[in-house]
Enzyme design. Structure first.
Site, PDB file in Angstrom:
ATOM      1  N   GLY A 251       0.762  -1.240   0.000  1.00 35.76           N
ATOM      2  CA  GLY A 251       0.000   0.000   0.000  1.00 35.76           C
ATOM      3  C   GLY A 251       0.790   1.285   0.000  1.00 35.76           C
ATOM      4  O   GLY A 251       0.207   2.354  -0.192  1.00 35.76           O
ATOM      5  N   PRO A 294       4.420  -5.074  -1.060  1.00 34.81           N
ATOM      6  CA  PRO A 294       4.337  -3.889  -1.910  1.00 34.81           C
ATOM      7  C   PRO A 294       4.209  -4.229  -3.396  1.00 34.81           C
ATOM      8  O   PRO A 294       4.818  -5.183  -3.868  1.00 34.81           O
ATOM      9  CB  PRO A 294       5.674  -3.185  -1.645  1.00 34.81           C
ATOM     10  CG  PRO A 294       6.599  -4.281  -1.249  1.00 34.81           C
ATOM     11  CD  PRO A 294       5.782  -5.339  -0.566  1.00 34.81           C
ATOM     12  N   GLY A 295       3.412  -3.468  -4.093  1.00 36.68           N
ATOM     13  CA  GLY A 295       3.328  -3.584  -5.550  1.00 36.68           C
ATOM     14  C   GLY A 295       3.735  -2.264  -6.162  1.00 36.68           C
ATOM     15  O   GLY A 295       4.788  -2.115  -6.767  1.00 36.68           O
ATOM     16  N   ARG A 296       2.887  -1.237  -5.916  1.00 34.36           N
ATOM     17  CA  ARG A 296       3.111   0.084  -6.487  1.00 34.36           C
ATOM     18  C   ARG A 296       4.506   0.624  -6.152  1.00 34.36           C
ATOM     19  O   ARG A 296       5.183   1.161  -7.010  1.00 34.36           O
ATOM     20  CB  ARG A 296       2.041   1.049  -5.936  1.00 34.36           C
ATOM     21  CG  ARG A 296       1.992   2.384  -6.646  1.00 34.36           C
ATOM     22  CD  ARG A 296       0.995   3.309  -5.944  1.00 34.36           C
ATOM     23  NE  ARG A 296      -0.334   2.763  -5.818  1.00 34.36           N
ATOM     24  CZ  ARG A 296      -1.313   2.886  -6.717  1.00 34.36           C
ATOM     25  NH1 ARG A 296      -1.089   3.560  -7.819  1.00 34.36           N
ATOM     26  NH2 ARG A 296      -2.507   2.355  -6.508  1.00 34.36           N
ATOM     27  N   ARG A 333      -6.172   4.688 -15.266  1.00 32.44           N
ATOM     28  CA  ARG A 333      -6.207   5.284 -13.926  1.00 32.44           C
ATOM     29  C   ARG A 333      -6.810   6.696 -13.883  1.00 32.44           C
ATOM     30  O   ARG A 333      -7.636   6.975 -13.016  1.00 32.44           O
ATOM     31  CB  ARG A 333      -4.816   5.252 -13.270  1.00 32.44           C
ATOM     32  CG  ARG A 333      -4.323   3.822 -13.010  1.00 32.44           C
ATOM     33  CD  ARG A 333      -2.998   3.779 -12.238  1.00 32.44           C
ATOM     34  NE  ARG A 333      -3.165   4.301 -10.896  1.00 32.44           N
ATOM     35  CZ  ARG A 333      -2.745   5.499 -10.509  1.00 32.44           C
ATOM     36  NH1 ARG A 333      -2.103   6.301 -11.344  1.00 32.44           N
ATOM     37  NH2 ARG A 333      -2.956   5.894  -9.284  1.00 32.44           N
ATOM     38  N   TYR A 337      -9.962   6.745 -11.494  1.00 36.11           N
ATOM     39  CA  TYR A 337      -9.629   7.282 -10.160  1.00 36.11           C
ATOM     40  C   TYR A 337      -9.381   8.783 -10.170  1.00 36.11           C
ATOM     41  O   TYR A 337      -9.052   9.350  -9.125  1.00 36.11           O
ATOM     42  CB  TYR A 337      -8.342   6.636  -9.611  1.00 36.11           C
ATOM     43  CG  TYR A 337      -8.312   5.133  -9.568  1.00 36.11           C
ATOM     44  CD1 TYR A 337      -9.401   4.392  -9.099  1.00 36.11           C
ATOM     45  CD2 TYR A 337      -7.177   4.433  -9.970  1.00 36.11           C
ATOM     46  CE1 TYR A 337      -9.353   3.007  -9.058  1.00 36.11           C
ATOM     47  CE2 TYR A 337      -7.125   3.047  -9.918  1.00 36.11           C
ATOM     48  CZ  TYR A 337      -8.216   2.347  -9.471  1.00 36.11           C
ATOM     49  OH  TYR A 337      -8.165   0.983  -9.420  1.00 36.11           O
ATOM     50  N   CYS A 364     -12.413   6.368 -28.049  1.00 39.11           N
ATOM     51  CA  CYS A 364     -13.713   6.994 -28.288  1.00 39.11           C
ATOM     52  C   CYS A 364     -14.514   7.197 -27.003  1.00 39.11           C
ATOM     53  O   CYS A 364     -15.588   6.612 -26.815  1.00 39.11           O
ATOM     54  CB  CYS A 364     -14.486   6.175 -29.305  1.00 39.11           C
ATOM     55  SG  CYS A 364     -13.680   6.259 -30.888  1.00 39.11           S
ATOM     56  N   GLU A 365     -13.959   7.977 -26.100  1.00 38.39           N
ATOM     57  CA  GLU A 365     -14.613   8.348 -24.845  1.00 38.39           C
ATOM     58  C   GLU A 365     -14.137   9.752 -24.527  1.00 38.39           C
ATOM     59  O   GLU A 365     -12.928  10.015 -24.584  1.00 38.39           O
ATOM     60  CB  GLU A 365     -14.109   7.469 -23.684  1.00 38.39           C
ATOM     61  CG  GLU A 365     -14.513   6.035 -23.707  1.00 38.39           C
ATOM     62  CD  GLU A 365     -15.869   5.798 -23.082  1.00 38.39           C
ATOM     63  OE1 GLU A 365     -16.171   6.417 -22.042  1.00 38.39           O
ATOM     64  OE2 GLU A 365     -16.627   4.998 -23.638  1.00 38.39           O
TER      65      GLU A 365
HETATM   66  C1  LIG Z   1      -3.824  -8.027  -0.734  1.00 30.95           C
HETATM   67  C2  LIG Z   1      -2.995  -7.005  -1.384  1.00 30.95           C
HETATM   68  N1  LIG Z   1      -1.699  -6.921  -1.059  1.00 30.95           N
HETATM   69  C3  LIG Z   1      -0.883  -6.022  -1.640  1.00 30.95           C
HETATM   70  C4  LIG Z   1      -1.367  -5.139  -2.580  1.00 30.95           C
HETATM   71  C5  LIG Z   1      -0.418  -4.172  -3.189  1.00 30.95           C
HETATM   72  O1  LIG Z   1      -0.723  -2.872  -2.903  1.00 30.95           O
HETATM   73  P1  LIG Z   1       0.248  -1.720  -3.365  1.00 30.95           P
HETATM   74  O2  LIG Z   1       0.474  -1.911  -4.816  1.00 30.95           O
HETATM   75  O3  LIG Z   1      -0.474  -0.473  -3.065  1.00 30.95           O
HETATM   76  O4  LIG Z   1       1.505  -1.850  -2.581  1.00 30.95           O
HETATM   77  C6  LIG Z   1      -2.708  -5.170  -2.936  1.00 30.95           C
HETATM   78  C7  LIG Z   1      -3.226  -4.203  -3.897  1.00 30.95           C
HETATM   79  O5  LIG Z   1      -4.364  -3.987  -4.079  1.00 30.95           O
HETATM   80  C8  LIG Z   1      -3.542  -6.133  -2.318  1.00 30.95           C
HETATM   81  O6  LIG Z   1      -4.835  -6.221  -2.628  1.00 30.95           O
END
Ligand SMILES: Cc1ncc(COP(=O)(O)O)c(C=O)c1O
Length: 435
Positions: A251, A294-296, A333, A337, A364-365
């Site tokens: 997150g 973490p992903g983002r 996005r 969002y 086309c939006e």
């Molecule tokens: C269960 C879970 N873990 C981790 C993440 C990764 O979140 P972020 O990309 O914000 O770090 C998500 C993203 O929605 C998630 O649903």
């Protein structure tokens, strides 16, 4: 302006003597010419830097065992997955396809966990058969469903429970996940989470080892993590359950514009590390494995989207509208969002007066707007532009709207360009070809 916006791009991004934008020594104008646009590039060095930063912070602030699992949903492809596996990351997957790619890319089964609020029988059985580290069970319904499958397979499943703490975080409502009405997880406040623990512990088909919570994405505050960990531990205590693994999700946020927070992930990792340590020590429990997801934070800053300018015009309120050759099909996005982005010219530094400009896509939006009403330099047909912080939740959420092919994606290291994704073509086939 250039100098400041460059700080949102991958580390080491610079202007060459000829004024071209360079990443890892590669001239983006040249890459655009060679590979065509829209084009996405990832800077390997920035991905590695983000991973190393979290690793180093975990070592600094947490004395127990730890693991970083990359949230594959933010961006995944076989090539990217291979690089993530090589960096020693674990992986959080949410579908059969993500799980299969993780396997093909060489992730160790013991570093994989499966999430999802509605996992299919096929997905749960694949997780059982591969023997992944943990299935993160999301509801009482799923607990019972999965128990039957494990019994049928005669395989005991290692699981975590995903708990919904009922905490609202400061982010877009659609990327909050730990609030009271969330579709994800066992709600804590009405006793579902306690019931889940009781049933999981009573089942001969489950080995319940951990608790999980994920609050949402693009967060810059630590307090919700602290509250969540306290709630998870108090739940475990009341349920006479000693977790040996704990995961407060991912997150942590990144900067898309110069107005975004500059808060460092140190606040996040420090808070999580200290809170877990204190909460376990207070109860005389041994420190658990702390898993961050973490992903983002890992993928976003490393990625850049590159477009070519086509049509330009001025609309009735005086705003200049600049259309590029991508848009909502590769970056949804802003449309869903209201996300804000920044932009730099690739083939020359900004010069002259800035004007109120919107960057729109070609789809086309009317909502296909990548940047709304920003002060930007004059742009003309064939100018090449780049948008930073494009690595997460863009390609991963891309579509074939208007039958747009998904773009080429490159992985850049000094002196080398690797293709992670090949631009889709009509000839290559797909759903549109029928049987
Ligand atoms: C269960 C879970 N873990 C981790 C993440 C990764 O979140 P972020 O990309 O914000 O770090 C998500 C993203 O929605 C998630 O649903």
């Amino acid at each position: 302006m250039d100098d400041e916006v460059i700080s949102l791009f991958p580390l080491g991004t610079e202007r060459s003597a000829s004024g071209h934008l360079m990443i890892a020594g590669h001239d983006l104008a040249q890459l655009a010419k060679t590979w065509g646009t829209p084009l996405y590039v990832f800077d390997a060095g920035t991905v590695r830097n983000q991973v190393n930063k979290i690793k180093q912070l975990l070592t600094q602030y947490y004395a127990g065992p730890n693991e970083i699992t990359y949230a594959a949903k933010s961006y995944f492809s076989l090539g990217a997955a291979r690089h993530m596996a090589e960096m020693g990351l674990g992986v959080d997957v949410v579908s059969l396809a993500e799980m299969s790619i993780a396997r093909k890319a060489g992730f160790d089964a013991d570093k994989v966990h499966l999430h999802g609020n509605n996992k299919s029988e096929e997905e749960l059985l694949a997780a059982l058969d591969w023997g992944i580290h943990a299935v993160v069970v999301d509801s009482l319904d799923e607990l019972l469903f999965f128990e039957k499958l494990a019994e049928k397979r005669k395989k005991k499943a290692r699981i975590w429970l995903r708990v919904t703490p009922g905490i609202e975080v400061d982010t877009h409502p659609d990327i909050q996940t730990g609030h009271l009405t969330s579709k994800f997880g066992f709600l804590l406040s009405d006793g579902q989470a306690a019931e889940g623990i009781r049933r999981a512990q009573a089942s001969p088909w489950f080995d319940l080892v951990g608790l999980h919570a994920h609050l949402g994405s693009q967060l810059f505050e630590a307090e919700p993590y602290l509250d969540t960990i306290e709630m998870l531990l108090s739940l475990a205590d009341r349920s006479h359950f000693l977790p040996i693994e704990i995961c407060p999700g991912g997150g942590w946020g990144v900067r898309y514009t110069l107005e975004d927070s500059t808060e460092s992930p140190e606040l996040w990792v420090k808070t999580v590390g200290k809170t877990v340590s204190e909460q376990f020590a207070r109860r005389g429990w041994p420190l658990p494995k702390l898993v961050l997801e973490p992903g983002r934070y890992i993928a976003a800053q490393a990625g850049v989207s590159i477009y070519t300018v086509g049509t330009t015009k001025v609309v009735s309120d005086g705003t200049t509208v600049v259309a590029v050759d991508g848009g909502m099909a590769d970056n949804i996005r802003p449309a869903i969002y209201g996300s804000k982005y920044s932009l730099l010219l690739v083939n020359r530094p900004a010069s002259g007066t800035q004007r109120r400009t919107s960057i729109v896509g070609k789809f086309c939006e009317s909502g296909d707007i990548l940047i709304s009403n920003a002060q930007l330099p004059e742009m003309h047909r064939d100018d090449v532009v780049a948008m930073p912080a494009s690595g997460a939740y863009q390609l991963a959420m891309s579509s074939n709207y208007n039958m747009a092919p998904r773009p080429t994606v490159l992985w850049l290291t000094p002196g080398n360009v690797e293709m992670l994704q090949k631009r889709e073509t009509l000839d290559a086939g797909g759903w549109w070809m029928g049987a």
